[in-house]
Design a protein around this motif. Structure first.
Motif, PDB file in Angstrom:
ATOM      1  N   HIS A   1      86.877 -41.029 -15.672  1.00  0.00           N
ATOM      2  CA  HIS A   1      87.385 -42.241 -16.302  1.00  0.00           C
ATOM      3  C   HIS A   1      88.473 -42.920 -15.474  1.00  0.00           C
TER       4      HIS A   1
ATOM      5  N   SER B   1      89.950 -41.647 -20.987  1.00  0.00           N
ATOM      6  CA  SER B   1      89.605 -40.290 -21.411  1.00  0.00           C
ATOM      7  C   SER B   1      88.121 -40.260 -21.740  1.00  0.00           C
ATOM      8  N   SER B   2      87.662 -39.120 -22.219  1.00  0.00           N
ATOM      9  CA  SER B   2      86.278 -39.015 -22.667  1.00  0.00           C
ATOM     10  C   SER B   2      86.021 -39.904 -23.878  1.00  0.00           C
TER      11      SER B   2
ATOM     12  N   ASN C   1      88.393 -35.042 -18.236  1.00  0.00           N
ATOM     13  CA  ASN C   1      89.655 -35.626 -18.677  1.00  0.00           C
ATOM     14  C   ASN C   1      90.733 -35.213 -17.681  1.00  0.00           C
TER      15      ASN C   1
ATOM     16  N   CYS D   1      95.323 -36.349 -20.244  1.00  0.00           N
ATOM     17  CA  CYS D   1      94.491 -37.407 -20.822  1.00  0.00           C
ATOM     18  C   CYS D   1      93.550 -36.919 -21.923  1.00  0.00           C
ATOM     19  N   SER D   2      93.624 -35.645 -22.277  1.00  0.00           N
ATOM     20  CA  SER D   2      92.677 -35.102 -23.255  1.00  0.00           C
ATOM     21  C   SER D   2      93.227 -35.063 -24.667  1.00  0.00           C
TER      22      SER D   2
END
Length: 312
Positions: free
Chosen positions: A59, A64-65, A88, A92-93
């Motif tokens: 990303h 993020s996802s 991620n 960022c997760s």
């Protein structure tokens, strides 16, 4: 395959902002946490179909996802039989990471760690978006050897000249993007400062008013660069595109609001037969909106690129 949008999406800002605000995509991930060699962790999210091929997605800045473009692409490819692995980046997760270190466009060691999870697949494709596109380009351009099952790659809206993109971010017409990203980055700096109160560059970063200031105050000192300019020099992917050894699609839009002319690697791509550079007239920054279908033009173009390679 060309992108021919309806009238509103011939505006680069509308194309850029619309998917973030209005697109809704539902996917069901399976999360896996992997340890990094330096004692931190990375959270990766899977969509598993029992396939022998996997698409690895990287990303953009503060994505993020859960980013809509990531979910849209993941859904499109999984419906067509692919396993999906979303990386991620550190922090960022949804959970702050253990180290002061976060992520940057040249931090290819984390991508290498993630790719170790794909050794059982027959075919691996990696795709990066914005900062993630630069990350993919840096991995491919700086590594002498790749994982043996790496088939091809894609980089979408990659700021191939990091300094040029930074200066575009800081133009008055892009104030909305600058404020959006700085707010998210500063929130993480403040959270990290509670864990590492002695880290001066974390505190300094809270005073940044531009992306370049943030990179001067945090990114450069954190990663051992002299200043933001030195950092940009080291992570700009246009310097390493000539070294890429597998087929790659570099997809960019001419109306991308955060790309300077120097971000488009036109000359750098000419000398490498592995590179397909496509610059569409419209599309914005990781936009490519398409309202008359469930999918966006972006995922259709990515899928078409792989299918065309398979026919060769």
């Amino acid at each position: 395959m060309d992108y021919k949008p309806s009238l509103p999406f011939k505006n680069g800002h509308i194309s850029t902002c619309f998917p973030t605000v209005f697109r809704k995509v539902k996917v069901d991930y399976i999360r896996e946490r992997i340890e990094t060699p330096d004692g931190d962790f990375l959270d990766i999210d899977w969509i598993k179909k029992g396939s022998d091929k996997v698409l690895v997605l990287c990303h953009g800045l503060e994505g993020s996802s859960n980013s809509n473009y990531i979910k849209g692409i993941g859904k499109y490819f999984s419906v067509r039989g692919w396993d999906i692995l979303v990386m991620n980046y550190r922090g960022c997760s949804g959970e702050i990471n253990r180290k002061i270190k976060f992520y940057n466009m040249g931090q290819i060691e984390d991508l290498e760690t993630v790719l170790e999870r794909t050794v059982t697949y027959e075919k691996v494709v990696i795709a990066g978006f914005s900062l993630g596109g630069g990350l993919v380009l840096n991995y491919l351009g700086r590594k002498n050897r790749y994982i043996p099952n790496l088939y091809c790659a894609m980089a979408v809206s990659a700021p191939c000249d990091a300094e040029g993109s930074s200066k575009k971010f800081d133009e008055s017409s892009n104030a909305v993007y600058r404020k959006y990203f700085l707010k998210k980055l500063k929130r993480k700096m403040a959270a990290k400062l509670k864990i590492f109160p002695e880290a001066v560059h974390l505190k300094n970063a809270l005073e940044a008013n531009t992306i370049e200031e943030f990179d001067n105050l945090f990114t450069a000192p954190q990663y051992g660069y002299k200043d933001a300019h030195d950092y940009y020099e080291h992570v700009s992917a246009n310097k390493v595109i000539k070294n890429i050894k597998i087929p790659i699609l570099i997809l960019m839009a001419a109306d991308d609001p955060i790309m300077s002319p120097s971000c488009y690697p036109i000359e750098e791509s000419k000398g490498n037969k592995n590179v397909t550079l496509q610059i569409t007239r419209y599309g914005g920054h990781v936009g490519y909106v398409q309202l008359n279908k469930d999918s966006y033009w972006l995922e259709e173009r990515m899928y078409e690129y792989i299918k065309d390679l398979e026919k060769q």
